[in-house]
Design a protein around this motif. Structure first.
Motif, PDB file in Angstrom:
ATOM      1  N   VAL A  29      51.026  21.974 -45.322  1.00  0.00           N
ATOM      2  CA  VAL A  29      52.133  22.777 -44.821  1.00  0.00           C
ATOM      3  C   VAL A  29      51.720  24.229 -44.662  1.00  0.00           C
ATOM      4  CG1 VAL A  29      54.415  23.661 -45.425  1.00  0.00           C
ATOM      5  CG2 VAL A  29      53.924  21.243 -45.675  1.00  0.00           C
ATOM      6  N   ARG A  30      51.047  24.788 -45.634  1.00  0.00           N
ATOM      7  CA  ARG A  30      50.645  26.187 -45.558  1.00  0.00           C
ATOM      8  C   ARG A  30      49.614  26.444 -44.462  1.00  0.00           C
ATOM      9  NH1 ARG A  30      50.000  27.502 -52.056  1.00  0.00           N
ATOM     10  NH2 ARG A  30      52.235  27.244 -52.575  1.00  0.00           N
ATOM     11  N   ALA A  31      48.796  25.446 -44.170  1.00  0.00           N
ATOM     12  CA  ALA A  31      47.755  25.643 -43.160  1.00  0.00           C
ATOM     13  C   ALA A  31      48.256  25.353 -41.754  1.00  0.00           C
ATOM     14  CB  ALA A  31      46.543  24.762 -43.485  1.00  0.00           C
ATOM     15  N   PHE A  32      49.122  24.332 -41.594  1.00  0.00           N
ATOM     16  CA  PHE A  32      49.460  23.873 -40.246  1.00  0.00           C
ATOM     17  C   PHE A  32      50.885  24.224 -39.800  1.00  0.00           C
ATOM     18  CE2 PHE A  32      46.022  20.985 -41.549  1.00  0.00           C
ATOM     19  CZ  PHE A  32      45.153  21.151 -40.485  1.00  0.00           C
ATOM     20  N   TRP A  33      51.664  25.036 -40.574  1.00  0.00           N
ATOM     21  CA  TRP A  33      53.013  25.381 -40.107  1.00  0.00           C
ATOM     22  C   TRP A  33      52.994  26.142 -38.783  1.00  0.00           C
ATOM     23  CZ3 TRP A  33      54.964  30.140 -39.062  1.00  0.00           C
ATOM     24  CH2 TRP A  33      54.302  31.253 -39.585  1.00  0.00           C
ATOM     25  N   PRO A  34      52.002  27.034 -38.504  1.00  0.00           N
ATOM     26  CA  PRO A  34      51.992  27.631 -37.148  1.00  0.00           C
ATOM     27  C   PRO A  34      51.751  26.599 -36.055  1.00  0.00           C
ATOM     28  CG  PRO A  34      50.659  28.927 -38.672  1.00  0.00           C
ATOM     29  CD  PRO A  34      50.939  27.627 -39.352  1.00  0.00           C
ATOM     30  N   PHE A  35      50.951  25.566 -36.361  1.00  0.00           N
ATOM     31  CA  PHE A  35      50.634  24.551 -35.348  1.00  0.00           C
ATOM     32  C   PHE A  35      51.893  23.773 -34.948  1.00  0.00           C
ATOM     33  CE2 PHE A  35      49.672  19.996 -34.745  1.00  0.00           C
ATOM     34  CZ  PHE A  35      49.092  20.081 -33.495  1.00  0.00           C
ATOM     35  N   VAL A  70      48.490  26.361 -29.210  1.00  0.00           N
ATOM     36  CA  VAL A  70      48.315  25.145 -30.005  1.00  0.00           C
ATOM     37  C   VAL A  70      46.895  25.066 -30.539  1.00  0.00           C
ATOM     38  CG1 VAL A  70      48.248  22.632 -29.869  1.00  0.00           C
ATOM     39  CG2 VAL A  70      50.149  23.876 -28.856  1.00  0.00           C
ATOM     40  N   GLY A  71      45.912  25.401 -29.679  1.00  0.00           N
ATOM     41  CA  GLY A  71      44.521  25.338 -30.126  1.00  0.00           C
ATOM     42  C   GLY A  71      44.222  26.322 -31.238  1.00  0.00           C
ATOM     43  N   LEU A  72      44.691  27.553 -31.064  1.00  0.00           N
ATOM     44  CA  LEU A  72      44.436  28.560 -32.095  1.00  0.00           C
ATOM     45  C   LEU A  72      45.122  28.215 -33.402  1.00  0.00           C
ATOM     46  CD1 LEU A  72      44.681  31.868 -30.001  1.00  0.00           C
ATOM     47  CD2 LEU A  72      42.616  30.727 -30.850  1.00  0.00           C
ATOM     48  N   SER A  73      46.359  27.738 -33.313  1.00  0.00           N
ATOM     49  CA  SER A  73      47.058  27.383 -34.549  1.00  0.00           C
ATOM     50  C   SER A  73      46.415  26.185 -35.226  1.00  0.00           C
ATOM     51  CB  SER A  73      48.524  27.087 -34.243  1.00  0.00           C
ATOM     52  OG  SER A  73      48.635  25.995 -33.338  1.00  0.00           O
ATOM     53  N   LEU A  74      45.885  25.254 -34.417  1.00  0.00           N
ATOM     54  CA  LEU A  74      45.193  24.112 -35.019  1.00  0.00           C
ATOM     55  C   LEU A  74      43.897  24.557 -35.680  1.00  0.00           C
ATOM     56  CD1 LEU A  74      45.453  21.056 -35.333  1.00  0.00           C
ATOM     57  CD2 LEU A  74      44.133  20.795 -33.218  1.00  0.00           C
ATOM     58  N   LEU A  75      43.145  25.465 -35.035  1.00  0.00           N
ATOM     59  CA  LEU A  75      41.926  25.998 -35.637  1.00  0.00           C
ATOM     60  C   LEU A  75      42.243  26.755 -36.913  1.00  0.00           C
ATOM     61  CD1 LEU A  75      38.887  26.544 -35.462  1.00  0.00           C
ATOM     62  CD2 LEU A  75      39.407  28.566 -34.053  1.00  0.00           C
ATOM     63  N   TYR A  76      43.346  27.532 -36.878  1.00  0.00           N
ATOM     64  CA  TYR A  76      43.769  28.253 -38.086  1.00  0.00           C
ATOM     65  C   TYR A  76      44.084  27.282 -39.217  1.00  0.00           C
ATOM     66  CZ  TYR A  76      46.897  30.949 -41.129  1.00  0.00           C
ATOM     67  OH  TYR A  76      47.498  31.540 -42.226  1.00  0.00           O
ATOM     68  N   GLY A  77      44.685  26.169 -38.866  1.00  0.00           N
ATOM     69  CA  GLY A  77      45.031  25.200 -39.899  1.00  0.00           C
ATOM     70  C   GLY A  77      43.814  24.547 -40.517  1.00  0.00           C
ATOM     71  N   PHE A  78      42.852  24.163 -39.695  1.00  0.00           N
ATOM     72  CA  PHE A  78      41.653  23.518 -40.249  1.00  0.00           C
ATOM     73  C   PHE A  78      40.852  24.482 -41.130  1.00  0.00           C
ATOM     74  CE2 PHE A  78      42.044  20.362 -36.695  1.00  0.00           C
ATOM     75  CZ  PHE A  78      42.211  19.263 -37.519  1.00  0.00           C
TER      76      PHE A  78
END
Length: 851
Positions: A29-35, A70-78
């Motif tokens: 949740v903390r990593a992927f909420w922006p995604f 979407v790509g940036l938020s997914l990269l941020y999450g990983f």
């Protein structure tokens, strides 16, 4: 011991596994909420069909931005995501329990291994930790994102997705590919979508045409159809016969968008591949209906009640009652012989239910139009109801006489007739003044109090001066003054109320003897009830003004043979009289009415009869009453002086006081009567002598005002204000007398008398309120006369109403009032001194507000 540790850790597998899952959820949740926030916003925009409302270039630009987001938020999450280890889960679970039992079970002793006592203590500690660890429960994950998302953007994304699922369609997401060259829409053929939106006031849901099978549909009148066509232009077309307007809307955002309203039943078809057709049956919105629910009823004070019923299939939103003058039915005689001045019809909003269904309801129009120019005249009343579509339903015009207040006093009724003539046409002003002069020709025979006559005389002179050319403001002012004069003549004092009650009893008795109709008897019965209520009100006010302020111990015992009646007793007796009349038992009703008459004549209300010393409040009221009597006598002498100036009364209406010197002889006049000089001889004093006496009376009033007892509340303040107005009016009368302007002096004297009456009345109300707030103590105590037996520990008398304080005068002598004025002036001066502190000036202002 190792076996125990192994057994305990095996028992912790489930809580450890659940705790590890919680850590996994926290990290995800903390990593992927922006995604998922960006993803939800994109899905919501596509499901709502926003891509169909803007240009293709803008759609792809926003799409590119969405993909990058979407790509940036997914990269941020990983990059932020961390897979939780078993050790982290065990540490999280261990920290949730007191003493960290899991860590304690894996520890070993550092010293004392060879000491049996130390080993025994350690073993006991391990057993306690094992028992505590066996009670472990999985730790809940911490999913709070407020520190990482202070603007709650995740909630905005969730709300957008929820709105899209409610009002949009997931099928629209695939239509975004139609915007690309050679898209799927062109490849697979044309498509369409449409909605039927009923008017909001119907409460019906929107129909999505793609979900409706071909066939018959029933829709409300005024529904709006919106259809959008996709694919090659011309591959699909719309045919409809439900609206007279063209299907194509020039203001539609897309060339293939169509929108029109349903105005009739007909057919709607989408012709072409994949098209569909429906037979639309329009549910006509019926206009509202309204009807009068009964006869118009009116009270003696002029309040009218007209019931009505209204209905509409979707609810009434507004209603009005229009009252217009029925000019052909007006009796065009006397004051109405002239052409009436144009007046707009009365428009009243009808009462509607505040809550609940408005499709069918019954209400009453309650209004009092006694002061309107249409009162007591034939009018036409039309009721109308309006629905949300703007349709209006009307009733058949109702021809009635607009109710007004009933005046039983002949003089009051005559004044109201002249008021109606003035409002009918201002050209009647000369005749009105002449008639007022005629009916007041002998004031001593037709007026019960001189104040009413002086008020009529002043008003008559102003109407004569204004004439037929009076302005609208003057017409309204004169009409209001005539109304107030009629009220004064109608209500009058206790004697007037008693006379009105007697007349009502006589009229009812005569009607019963003559066999009057039920309607006439019912009206006379209502008149009797009104007269009884007015009599009781006047009687209560008279008792309040005249009651002796004595303690309960000093009151003599009530005579047991004296008749005492309460208002409820009289109300019950009148109800019984009406019941007997409705049953046709007229003889019994007449006997009971006669008994009621005798009881009213012999009634005595329970009140104190003590003859002890009067309280300061009672003494002040008696002093003011004496001042009022002296002012009335002075006004009479001023009027006699005016008659002398006009040649023995030939120039003014009325002959009050004329010839008293001749008729009674010199020196036989009574004090305060017209035609009696100050020395008791015939004739009238000069204007200068009247001015001197007026000034002395004003000084006496000021002395009495300064000596008033402490009166709190609004009534006490109103009493002081009224006495101030009386003093200013006396000043004006004195100046007018010294300027030999006797008519102006008489007007100011009338104002002074009215203000004095109001001050005495307010003072009585304030004293009565103070008595009630004193807890029902003795009357003398409530009026400012403390009980001498009540002393404080220092031997001082308590204040009024039991308040702590001395009743003894702190200042003695004749300069007490001058000293009080000096203190008040000094407080005012200091409160305006800017060099003093704000706290001191605020305290001084509070003193001024209080005193």
């Amino acid at each position: 011991m190792r076996d125990r540790q192994t057994t305990t850790l095996a028992a912790l597998r489930r809580p450890l596994f659940l705790t590890r899952l919680g850590l996994l959820a926290e990290s995800a949740v903390r990593a992927f909420w922006p995604f998922w926030s960006v993803l939800f916003v994109g899905i919501a925009a596509l499901a709502l069909g926003l891509h169909d409302l803007i240009a293709v270039e803008l759609v792809w630009a926003l799409g590119a931005i969405l993909v990058v987001g979407v790509g940036l938020s997914l990269l941020y999450g990983f990059r932020r995501f961390r897979w939780p280890s078993a050790a982290a889960a065990r540490d999280r679970l261990d920290r949730s329990m007191p003493g960290r039992p899991i860590t304690a079970m894996t520890d070993d002793t550092a010293i004392g291994r060879d000491d049996p006592a130390s080993r025994a203590i350690w073993a006991a500690h391990q057993r306690r930790m094992a028992a505590r660890a066996a009670e472990a429960r999985a730790v809940e994950p911490d999913l709070v994102l407020a520190p990482r998302d202070p603007y709650a953007l995740r909630y905005v994304a969730v709300l957008a997705l929820f709105v899209a699922l409610l009002f949009g369609s997931v099928l629209r997401i695939g239509t975004v590919t139609d915007l690309a060259p050679g898209g799927t829409a062109l490849a697979s053929g044309p498509s369409w979508e449409g909605w039927i939106e009923p008017p909001a006031y119907t409460g019906r849901p929107t129909l999505y045409l793609a979900d409706q099978r071909a066939g018959e549909l029933s829709v409300p009148q005024g529904s709006r159809i919106t259809v959008r066509l996709y694919g090659e232009i011309g591959s699909l077309r719309i045919e409809q016969s439900v609206s007279a307007q063209p299907a194509h809307d020039p203001e539609a955002p897309a060339p293939n968008g169509y929108s029109f309203d349903i105005t009739q039943s007909g057919r709607l078809a989408i012709e072409g591949e994949g098209g569909r057709a429906w037979d639309l049956s329009m549910e006509a919105d019926a206009p509202p209906s309204i009807e009068v629910g009964g006869a118009l009823s009116a009270e003696a004070d002029g309040e009218m009640r007209q019931p009505f019923r209204a209905e509409d299939d979707f609810g009434v939103v507004a209603g009005r009652a229009t009252i217009a003058l029925d000019l052909p039915s007006v009796d065009r005689r006397y004051g109405r012989a002239a052409e009436p001045e144009p007046r707009e019809a009365i428009v009243l909003d009808l009462p509607l239910p505040l809550a609940g269904d408005r499709s069918a309801f019954e209400e009453q129009l309650v209004e009092n139009l006694s002061e309107h120019p249409f009162a007591q005249l034939p009018v036409v009343i039309s009721f109308e109801a309006e629905d949300a579509l703007g349709q209006v339903g009307r009733t058949t015009p109702l021809h009635v006489t607009l109710p007004g207040r009933r005046f039983f006093d002949p003089m009051a009724s005559a004044v109201i007739e002249q008021r109606q003539a003035l409002l009918w046409a201002r050209s009647n002003a000369p005749n009105i003044a002449l008639l007022l002069r005629a009916i007041s020709h002998r004031p001593d025979e037709v007026f019960r109090n001189e104040g009413a006559y002086l008020r009529m005389r002043t008003l008559m002179r102003r109407i004569e001066s204004a004439g037929a050319s009076m302005s609208d403001a003057e017409q309204a002012e004169f009409a209001e003054a005539l109304w107030n004069l009629a009220i004064l003549l109608e209500e009058g004092d206790l004697d007037d109320a008693r006379e009105r009650l007697r007349r009502a009893q006589d009229r009812l008795s005569e009607a019963m003897e003559n066999g009057a109709s039920d309607e006439e008897i019912a009206e006379l019965m209502n008149e009797l009830r009104d007269a009884m209520r007015d009599f009781m009100r006047q009687l209560a006010q008279e008792m309040q003004r005249n009651q002796d302020q004595q303690s309960a111990e000093s009151q003599p015992p009530m005579d047991p043979d004296a008749m005492q009646l309460s208002q409820q007793d009289m109300q019950d007796m009148m109800d019984r009289i009406q019941e007997l009349m409705e049953e046709g038992r007229m003889e019994e009703a007449e006997a009971l009415l006669e008994q009621f008459r005798q009881m009213m004549e012999n009634m005595r209300m329970a009140q104190g009869q003590g003859q002890g010393q009067q309280s300061p409040g009672q003494q002040a009221m008696e002093g003011l009453a004496e001042t009022l009597r002296e002012q009335q006598g002075l006004s009479d002498e001023s009027f006699s002086e005016l008659q002398e100036q006009f040649g023995s009364g030939q120039g003014e209406p009325g002959q009050q006081g004329q010839g008293q010197g001749q008729g009674q002889g010199q020196g036989q006049g009574q004090p305060g009567q017209p035609g009696t000089g100050e020395n008791g001889q015939g004739g009238t004093p000069g204007a200068d002598e009247l001015a001197n006496r007026q000034g002395a009376l004003r000084d006496e009033l000021q002395r009495q005002r300064d000596g008033l007892p402490s009166l709190s509340g609004e009534e006490g303040e109103a009493a002081r204000d009224a006495l101030d107005r009386a003093g200013r009016a006396m000043d004006g009368a004195e100046e007018a007398l010294r300027g030999d302007d006797i008519p102006e002096a008489i007007d100011r004297q009338a104002e002074a008398m009215d203000a004095l009456r109001e001050g005495i009345r307010n003072m009585g109300e304030a004293m009565a309120q103070q008595q009630q707030q004193g807890g029902g103590g003795g009357q003398g105590e409530a009026m400012g006369q403390p009980d001498s037996s009540r002393r404080d520990p220092l031997g001082r008398s308590t204040g009024e109403g039991g308040e702590v304080g001395t009743q003894e005068n702190l200042l003695q002598g004749e300069d007490v009032y001058r000293r009080a004025r000096e203190l008040l002036d000094e407080i005012r001066r200091r409160s305006g001194d800017g060099e003093r502190s704000e706290q001191e000036r605020d305290y001084l202002r509070r003193l001024l507000d209080r005193f």
